[in-house]
Design an enzyme around this catalytic site. Sequence first.
Site, mmCIF file in Angstrom:
data_model
loop_
_atom_site.group_PDB
_atom_site.id
_atom_site.type_symbol
_atom_site.label_atom_id
_atom_site.label_comp_id
_atom_site.label_asym_id
_atom_site.label_seq_id
_atom_site.Cartn_x
_atom_site.Cartn_y
_atom_site.Cartn_z
ATOM 1 N N GLY A 53 47.210 47.387 61.037
ATOM 2 C CA GLY A 53 47.295 46.404 59.916
ATOM 3 C C GLY A 53 48.487 46.829 59.252
ATOM 4 N N ALA A 55 49.168 49.510 57.298
ATOM 5 C CA ALA A 55 49.417 50.648 57.280
ATOM 6 C C ALA A 55 49.726 51.180 58.609
ATOM 7 C CB ALA A 55 48.217 51.491 56.590
ATOM 8 N N SER A 295 42.103 33.243 44.917
ATOM 9 C CA SER A 295 42.764 33.812 43.899
ATOM 10 C C SER A 295 42.219 33.848 42.583
ATOM 11 C CB SER A 295 44.114 33.214 44.099
ATOM 12 O OG SER A 295 44.880 33.975 42.977
ATOM 13 N N ARG A 341 38.569 42.528 36.618
ATOM 14 C CA ARG A 341 37.532 41.920 37.811
ATOM 15 C C ARG A 341 36.061 42.615 37.685
ATOM 16 N NH1 ARG A 341 41.363 43.130 43.277
ATOM 17 N NH2 ARG A 341 42.864 41.361 42.777
ATOM 18 N N GLU A 436 43.808 51.838 53.600
ATOM 19 C CA GLU A 436 42.316 51.517 52.947
ATOM 20 C C GLU A 436 41.475 52.710 53.463
ATOM 21 O OE1 GLU A 436 40.748 47.699 52.881
ATOM 22 O OE2 GLU A 436 39.142 48.223 51.941
ATOM 23 N N ARG A 446 40.918 49.193 42.115
ATOM 24 C CA ARG A 446 42.377 48.897 42.445
ATOM 25 C C ARG A 446 42.767 47.814 41.716
ATOM 26 N NH1 ARG A 446 44.324 45.361 45.677
ATOM 27 N NH2 ARG A 446 42.542 44.719 46.696
ATOM 28 N N LEU A 452 48.477 46.126 49.452
ATOM 29 C CA LEU A 452 49.528 46.022 50.438
ATOM 30 C C LEU A 452 50.415 46.965 50.243
ATOM 31 C CD1 LEU A 452 49.812 42.050 50.143
ATOM 32 C CD2 LEU A 452 48.402 43.365 51.705
#
Lengths: 649, 210, 249
Positions: A53, A55, A295, A341, A436, A446, A452
């Site tokens: 990914g 990372a 989103s 959130r 992650e 987060r 990202l």
Amino acid sequence: MTSYADYTTGEPVTDTKAPDGPIAECWDRRRFEAKLVNPANRRKHTVIVVGTGLAGGSAGATLAEQGYHVVQFCYQDSPRRAHSIAAQGGINAAKNYRNDGDSVHRLFHDTVKGGDFRARESNVHRLAQVSVEIIDQCVAQGVPFAREYGGLLDTRSFGGVQVSRTFYARGQTGQQLLLGAYQALSRQIAAGNVELHPRTEMLDLIVAGGRARGIVARDLVTGAISTHVADAVVLASGGYGNVFRLSTNAMNSNATAIWRAHRRGAHFANPCFTQIHPTCIPRTGDHQSKLTLMSESLRNDGRIWVPRAQGDRRPPNEIPEDERDYYLERIYPAFGNLVPRDIASRAAKNVCDEGRGVGPGGQGVYLDFADAIRRMGRKAVEARYGNLFDMYQRITDEDPYEVPMRIYPAVHYTMGGLWVDYDLQTTIPGLFAIGEANFSDHGANRLGASALMQGLADGYFVLPATVNDYLARNPHQEAVTAEHPAVQEAVAGTEDRLHLLLAVDGDRTPDSFHRELGELMWELCGMARTDAGLRKALERIPQIREEFWRRIKVPGSGEEFNQSLEKANRVVDYLELAELMCLDALHRTESCGGHFREESQTPDGEAARKDDTFSYAAAWEFTATGEAPVLHREDLAFEYVHPTRRSYA
Amino acid sequence: MAVSGLVMLLYLVVHMIGNLEIYFGAGEFNAYAHWLRTVGEPFMHDEWTLWLVRVVLVAAVVAHAVSAYQLSRRDIRARPTPYVHRRRRASYATRTMRWGGIILGLFVVWHLLDLTTGTVHAGGFQPGHPYQNVVDTFSTWYGDVVYIVAMLALGLHVRHGFWSAAQTLGVGSGARDRALKTVADVLALLLTAGFIAVPVGVMTGVVSWR
Amino acid sequence: MKLTLRVWRQKNARADGAMATYEVDGVSPDMSFLEMLDVLNERLALDGEDPVAFDHDCREGICGACSLVINGDAHGPERTTTCQLHMRSFRDGDTIDVEPWRAAAFPVVKDLVVDRSALDRIIQAGGYVTAPTGSAPEAHATPVPKPVADQAFEHAECIGCGACVAACPNGAAMLFTSAKVNHLNVLPQGAPERETRVLDMVAQMDGEGFGGCTLTGECATACPKGIPLTSITRMNREWLRATRKASDR
């Protein structure tokens, strides 16, 4: 044997390896103090990277560019499919292109505060520093970020922060950043510096002489078990949100690499910190296999409501205005629909628990654009949200211009992960965890567009520097071959486990156990947690695990492409990790970030953090399956960002 | 394929225009045919130009056929196992490129044997009297059928071929695409109509012995 | 809904395959196509039969893993990925044929799973910008006009699923290759490798055993991300330009 909940406390973590001195100089000092490997000697060193990914891909490419021999693994058929690809929103960076008062320090500050003061300051500051270089790097690779008419990069504000620091590529930022890393990796594969093993899954870690020296992997096509030896191992295998089964993670994202490393001695930090995203498309029935995120920007113009009366089954457009409850606007008049959130998620859960949820199974709330359409006109709404509305319509077959959308929270990201020091090294020397997979930067919660950033910061800039130092300090490691007892033991353990899974020949599929575990975790270790609920979960999980090993049915053999076997083996690890998550949630009797303990709330129902008792990261040490782990506390000091209480009322 | 195709296409346009001379009577048509042999004089010797054109055309035909053969082989090899569930979706013109090409190839052979060498000509072939030869051919039903079928195939072939050649040569773009498609359609239509006009003229008696 | 599925079953790359018929009952129109296959597979597993193998991962239309030819159409009747296709696109009692991508360059791994590593090798041949980590100039050093950035993005949207190859009657990979060539070649950052990129990638594509392009347009019709057919034209232009430049040297 003690009960699992009776954990013991071990030595606290005192050395995080962060250099002393002013925080803004830490990273430079660390880099300067790092020992270097002679460029000519680098190709003699092998580094294993698990995962491709953001990372893993960026780390593999960069290590190979530096001259190391990289052996890289992904379970997908191509490194380009890692789940970073699904990230929509954007990537933060303290470029301050807008001249709106952003700075490295402000990004650092926002991230620590957003993480509800449960992250390590030194790591977060470095993340903010490095963020600036990430954008340069990605642009140079040809990542097609959104631009203004003048040709300069466009940014937007995201996740309620007051500066515009989020760079984006329409709604596909993760995809474009991942392709940049994938292309850099592809270049190194072609150059022979990276040996890629696609469709190959890590099943165990080889620890020899107290150091991580390799992995045991299964070729998913032939079923062959192989061992790979290296001088250092990097885990970039992502988060563990799939413990809940229904999440926004990819179907095959799993926790096996980090859990097996944990079993081998790597401490697992803050496993209970999971992020639940408020705006996902609700499930439609038992067949649901995954949840799709929409989103968060939708909350800018949509109004969230449920019927006032319980069990009101009328179609939304027939419910008169005075029989609707715009509960976020009612409870949080200042922030309304834009509360963070975790608060939005929990409020949705509460109204559904009251029996006022809408849609199939009553697990949903309305996100209504009728007012926005009246106010701005349909055209303006279409320009802003058209692609999201289309996506919603494709999945639900409902027209959000006519009927309010239905949304419900879903597991999205796991802030917890393998404990790492400032060098991103786990408690096993030579084993590093990035992205992650580690716990390092986001604390208990987060911020949007920061995942990202962290993945790429770790992979492009941090890890390549610290691995270099590790290899320079440990140049001559003992030779590890297939005959080494540590290798043989790891292979035998893996083979036994797979054989057992195939041999039980019971009457339940891997997915049925996964479903049972996921529902339990969602119910008892999801958006709101209680002492009684977590104790109940800790009682149930070992029972499910016992039943699993009695009744699991895996058709086929291990010597072939066998997706049932893959899945069953992942569920084995979920059944252990879930237990640790519940224990961590049980022991942390405060509410913070994504972790809400009902016992710890203010009189008006808000999360109450207990800084005096819980200002630490909980790093758990594995003892044995089902047996109480050992807690190591890493006390968190906040010298630069002073803890404050969040308030949104 | 694209270059050889375009060479042949250019030739066809000229050929088609020349053919229409037949509507202006035997004299003019035969004079035109005669002129073809003397083009370029006195710089070029008698028939040199004609032969030059023939050589270029043969080269184009060979190149086109060889490429088509290679491309087809490659395409067939690229999908050794066909789909069980077959679905036809591409346009008719696209799907008929391969068979259309073969039909046209066979037609060219017959056409040359009929009107250039006269080997398979119906009636008495008279070298130097193309007007009469043409009328002979199109006075037979099979001459008309073969010719008209071939010209319809030609239209389809040109329709996809011209546009496709433009893409291969990288000429197309989003904005130009419509224009190219229109040109392809018009070319295909004009060529087919222009060529078919000759047998139609003979059949309707507009073109006949006078 | 009750459906009859005819699914391509093939034990492994070496074995022969054939269509097998299954009845699936209790299908909800809200299920995705893959969730419908999940239902079938749960039943097969309980019956001790080998479940149908198929590639899938994100199930939100972006990873490019899913790859089914449904009733002869790559990704099925809607213009989207298989994972975003819902059963409401079918009718009760339908018979649905499910096959893998078919191309010599995509050998079958098992059932509906194919090996698409050829696409990765095309990228490895040149689908990148040589920009080692740390070497990047300041991001604003080179402004990129918005239309250029948008154009690059349009091509960069390719998810590498291979539907273009599956749909092409010739099994060509032109659309895939051209999408990456154009993404990088229109950007100033991609300019230094503009010629080698297109030449190397096309050479690799040809070497992988994909078919030749006859511009049937099937690829662009099947592409779930709407990569336009003119992408191929642009690549042809790039290739001719690069060939001309190479011969000038």
